[in-house]
Write a protein that holds these residues in place. Structure first.
Motif, PDB file in Angstrom:
ATOM      1  N   THR A  80       0.827  -1.202   0.000  1.00 62.24           N
ATOM      2  CA  THR A  80       0.000   0.000   0.000  1.00 62.24           C
ATOM      3  C   THR A  80       0.863   1.254   0.000  1.00 62.24           C
ATOM      4  O   THR A  80       0.583   2.222  -0.720  1.00 62.24           O
ATOM      5  CB  THR A  80      -0.944  -0.009   1.211  1.00 62.24           C
ATOM      6  OG1 THR A  80      -1.718  -1.221   1.207  1.00 62.24           O
ATOM      7  CG2 THR A  80      -1.904   1.175   1.174  1.00 62.24           C
ATOM      8  N   HIS A  81       1.933   1.225   0.782  1.00 65.10           N
ATOM      9  CA  HIS A  81       2.836   2.383   0.826  1.00 65.10           C
ATOM     10  C   HIS A  81       3.477   2.627  -0.542  1.00 65.10           C
ATOM     11  O   HIS A  81       3.678   3.778  -0.954  1.00 65.10           O
ATOM     12  CB  HIS A  81       3.918   2.160   1.889  1.00 65.10           C
ATOM     13  CG  HIS A  81       4.682   3.402   2.228  1.00 65.10           C
ATOM     14  ND1 HIS A  81       5.826   3.379   2.999  1.00 65.10           N
ATOM     15  CD2 HIS A  81       4.479   4.717   1.891  1.00 65.10           C
ATOM     16  CE1 HIS A  81       6.280   4.615   3.129  1.00 65.10           C
ATOM     17  NE2 HIS A  81       5.488   5.439   2.471  1.00 65.10           N
ATOM     18  N   LEU A  82       3.788   1.549  -1.257  1.00 68.63           N
ATOM     19  CA  LEU A  82       4.402   1.694  -2.586  1.00 68.63           C
ATOM     20  C   LEU A  82       3.500   2.450  -3.560  1.00 68.63           C
ATOM     21  O   LEU A  82       3.996   3.087  -4.501  1.00 68.63           O
ATOM     22  CB  LEU A  82       4.718   0.303  -3.154  1.00 68.63           C
ATOM     23  CG  LEU A  82       5.983  -0.379  -2.646  1.00 68.63           C
ATOM     24  CD1 LEU A  82       5.954  -1.868  -2.969  1.00 68.63           C
ATOM     25  CD2 LEU A  82       7.223   0.267  -3.258  1.00 68.63           C
ATOM     26  N   MET A  83       2.199   2.387  -3.339  1.00 68.30           N
ATOM     27  CA  MET A  83       1.279   3.097  -4.234  1.00 68.30           C
ATOM     28  C   MET A  83       1.335   4.602  -4.028  1.00 68.30           C
ATOM     29  O   MET A  83       0.961   5.365  -4.920  1.00 68.30           O
ATOM     30  CB  MET A  83      -0.145   2.569  -4.045  1.00 68.30           C
ATOM     31  CG  MET A  83      -0.330   1.140  -4.534  1.00 68.30           C
ATOM     32  SD  MET A  83      -2.059   0.624  -4.597  1.00 68.30           S
ATOM     33  CE  MET A  83      -2.480   0.603  -2.866  1.00 68.30           C
ATOM     34  N   PHE A  84       1.786   5.023  -2.841  1.00 75.54           N
ATOM     35  CA  PHE A  84       1.959   6.455  -2.579  1.00 75.54           C
ATOM     36  C   PHE A  84       3.389   6.810  -3.006  1.00 75.54           C
ATOM     37  O   PHE A  84       4.278   7.021  -2.185  1.00 75.54           O
ATOM     38  CB  PHE A  84       1.730   6.749  -1.094  1.00 75.54           C
ATOM     39  CG  PHE A  84       0.318   6.538  -0.635  1.00 75.54           C
ATOM     40  CD1 PHE A  84      -0.586   7.593  -0.582  1.00 75.54           C
ATOM     41  CD2 PHE A  84      -0.126   5.269  -0.261  1.00 75.54           C
ATOM     42  CE1 PHE A  84      -1.898   7.396  -0.149  1.00 75.54           C
ATOM     43  CE2 PHE A  84      -1.427   5.064   0.178  1.00 75.54           C
ATOM     44  CZ  PHE A  84      -2.318   6.128   0.223  1.00 75.54           C
ATOM     45  N   THR A  85       3.582   6.883  -4.310  1.00 75.79           N
ATOM     46  CA  THR A  85       4.935   6.949  -4.860  1.00 75.79           C
ATOM     47  C   THR A  85       5.711   8.200  -4.435  1.00 75.79           C
ATOM     48  O   THR A  85       6.925   8.134  -4.224  1.00 75.79           O
ATOM     49  CB  THR A  85       4.890   6.873  -6.395  1.00 75.79           C
ATOM     50  OG1 THR A  85       4.056   7.928  -6.887  1.00 75.79           O
ATOM     51  CG2 THR A  85       4.333   5.530  -6.850  1.00 75.79           C
ATOM     52  N   ARG A  86       5.038   9.321  -4.324  1.00 69.32           N
ATOM     53  CA  ARG A  86       5.745  10.549  -3.961  1.00 69.32           C
ATOM     54  C   ARG A  86       6.357  10.430  -2.564  1.00 69.32           C
ATOM     55  O   ARG A  86       7.464  10.913  -2.317  1.00 69.32           O
ATOM     56  CB  ARG A  86       4.809  11.763  -4.023  1.00 69.32           C
ATOM     57  CG  ARG A  86       4.450  12.194  -5.436  1.00 69.32           C
ATOM     58  CD  ARG A  86       3.622  13.472  -5.427  1.00 69.32           C
ATOM     59  NE  ARG A  86       3.336  13.927  -6.786  1.00 69.32           N
ATOM     60  CZ  ARG A  86       2.341  13.484  -7.520  1.00 69.32           C
ATOM     61  NH1 ARG A  86       1.512  12.570  -7.033  1.00 69.32           N
ATOM     62  NH2 ARG A  86       2.147  13.932  -8.752  1.00 69.32           N
ATOM     63  N   ASP A  87       5.625   9.800  -1.662  1.00 64.29           N
ATOM     64  CA  ASP A  87       6.139   9.638  -0.306  1.00 64.29           C
ATOM     65  C   ASP A  87       7.192   8.527  -0.260  1.00 64.29           C
ATOM     66  O   ASP A  87       8.275   8.721   0.294  1.00 64.29           O
ATOM     67  CB  ASP A  87       4.995   9.300   0.662  1.00 64.29           C
ATOM     68  CG  ASP A  87       5.490   9.154   2.092  1.00 64.29           C
ATOM     69  OD1 ASP A  87       5.653  10.201   2.769  1.00 64.29           O
ATOM     70  OD2 ASP A  87       5.733   8.019   2.534  1.00 64.29           O
ATOM     71  N   TYR A  88       6.849   7.376  -0.860  1.00 68.11           N
ATOM     72  CA  TYR A  88       7.742   6.222  -0.743  1.00 68.11           C
ATOM     73  C   TYR A  88       9.097   6.500  -1.382  1.00 68.11           C
ATOM     74  O   TYR A  88      10.152   6.210  -0.789  1.00 68.11           O
ATOM     75  CB  TYR A  88       7.101   4.982  -1.381  1.00 68.11           C
ATOM     76  CG  TYR A  88       7.922   3.729  -1.154  1.00 68.11           C
ATOM     77  CD1 TYR A  88       7.773   2.990   0.020  1.00 68.11           C
ATOM     78  CD2 TYR A  88       8.853   3.291  -2.095  1.00 68.11           C
ATOM     79  CE1 TYR A  88       8.530   1.849   0.248  1.00 68.11           C
ATOM     80  CE2 TYR A  88       9.616   2.159  -1.876  1.00 68.11           C
ATOM     81  CZ  TYR A  88       9.449   1.432  -0.698  1.00 68.11           C
ATOM     82  OH  TYR A  88      10.224   0.312  -0.481  1.00 68.11           O
ATOM     83  N   TRP A  89       9.100   7.026  -2.616  1.00 69.89           N
ATOM     84  CA  TRP A  89      10.355   7.273  -3.325  1.00 69.89           C
ATOM     85  C   TRP A  89      10.906   8.673  -3.078  1.00 69.89           C
ATOM     86  O   TRP A  89      11.940   9.053  -3.625  1.00 69.89           O
ATOM     87  CB  TRP A  89      10.170   7.033  -4.822  1.00 69.89           C
ATOM     88  CG  TRP A  89       9.939   5.592  -5.138  1.00 69.89           C
ATOM     89  CD1 TRP A  89       8.799   5.041  -5.652  1.00 69.89           C
ATOM     90  CD2 TRP A  89      10.852   4.517  -4.946  1.00 69.89           C
ATOM     91  NE1 TRP A  89       8.947   3.679  -5.781  1.00 69.89           N
ATOM     92  CE2 TRP A  89      10.204   3.326  -5.360  1.00 69.89           C
ATOM     93  CE3 TRP A  89      12.163   4.429  -4.451  1.00 69.89           C
ATOM     94  CZ2 TRP A  89      10.810   2.085  -5.296  1.00 69.89           C
ATOM     95  CZ3 TRP A  89      12.767   3.183  -4.387  1.00 69.89           C
ATOM     96  CH2 TRP A  89      12.094   2.029  -4.806  1.00 69.89           C
ATOM     97  N   ALA A 142      14.801   8.748   1.707  1.00 69.58           N
ATOM     98  CA  ALA A 142      15.917   9.573   2.190  1.00 69.58           C
ATOM     99  C   ALA A 142      16.296   9.221   3.624  1.00 69.58           C
ATOM    100  O   ALA A 142      17.401   9.546   4.079  1.00 69.58           O
ATOM    101  CB  ALA A 142      15.552  11.047   2.096  1.00 69.58           C
ATOM    102  N   LEU A 143      15.391   8.521   4.329  1.00 73.81           N
ATOM    103  CA  LEU A 143      15.686   8.108   5.707  1.00 73.81           C
ATOM    104  C   LEU A 143      16.596   6.886   5.750  1.00 73.81           C
ATOM    105  O   LEU A 143      17.139   6.561   6.813  1.00 73.81           O
ATOM    106  CB  LEU A 143      14.378   7.764   6.438  1.00 73.81           C
ATOM    107  CG  LEU A 143      13.248   8.800   6.419  1.00 73.81           C
ATOM    108  CD1 LEU A 143      12.007   8.228   7.081  1.00 73.81           C
ATOM    109  CD2 LEU A 143      13.702  10.080   7.111  1.00 73.81           C
TER     110      LEU A 143
END
Length: 241
Positions: free
Chosen positions: A70-79, A84-85
């Protein structure tokens, strides 16, 4: 064990990074999870991500994998800021269905459970990280301990009966009856304790039949039950792998 701490990993930035708005609600809606279970699954996802930064390939549980997908679908946040963390990009690697791939992922899942315990000082919570189920053949095999103690008890009982009655036949019949009962009870309970090697150093992960493929009910139908014996997802990954 449910993690109550607000600092689930040694990476403070990873702990406090706000996951995308709508991610939790989507998980609850699509998988029937309670909010409490979704919160726990998010915590376990952060821990999984931290394990992936330790230089080894890791495999998540089904519940943790759902958070990852599910997180991968939020590409702007995930990538974006999330990556960067981490010391290197965390890539998602689905299974290939090639011969031996399922066995590889199963062993990798066991290795991940061991790495989890060594890293965080506690076993992964079974409601988010279920233990692999026994195979049908293993479940039908009685425990050596049950059979051994059954025969010992039968021998002692038979010996005592022989002293009281003076009849050797009593010893034979008692041994047969109680020995058979011990074997049958052992088969019925199925408390086999197989071991599976995982990782370097000859470490062992011990699995009991009691917790295999168990759904605690805290997270609905997709909270991490059995997936045919492996309990790990069909995905893996690692930072920079």
């Amino acid at each position: 064990m449910t993690i109550q701490s607000g600092r689930p990993t040694p990476n403070t930035s990873l702990n406090t990074w706000p996951l995308p708005a709508g991610l939790r609600a989507r998980l609850m809606r699509e998988h029937g999870w309670t909010e409490a279970f979704a919160v726990q699954a998010e915590t376990e996802y952060r821990r999984f991500v931290y394990l992936a930064t330790l230089g080894r390939s890791v495999t998540p549980s089904p519940a943790v994998d759902e958070v990852w997908h599910t997180h991968l679908m939020f590409t702007r946040d995930y990538w974006g800021g999330f990556q960067a963390l981490l010391p290197a990009p965390l890539h998602h690697e689905p299974g290939t269905d090639t011969p031996g791939d399922a066995a590889r992922l199963r062993e990798q899942y066991l290795d991940t459970l061991l790495l989890y315990e060594r890293t965080f000082g506690e076993a992964a919570p079974a409601d988010c990280w279920p233990r692999p189920a026994l195979t049908e053949a293993q479940a039908q095999r009685p425990t050596p301990a049950a059979g051994l103690w059954g025969w010992v008890g039968a021998a002692l009982l038979g010996f005592g009966g022989t002293l009281l009655t003076g009849t050797p036949l009593f010893l034979l019949l008692t041994a047969l009856v109680f020995g058979l009962l011990a074997v049958l009870l052992g088969r019925q309970k199925g408390h086999v304790t197989p071991t599976a090697t995982a990782g370097a150093g000859g470490l062992f992960f011990f699995m009991g039949a009691d917790s295999a493929g168990t759904d605690t009910g805290s997270g609905g139908s997709d909270s991490g039950g059995s997936d045919g014996g492996s309990c790990g997802s069909s995905c893996g990954g690692g930072c920079g792998s």
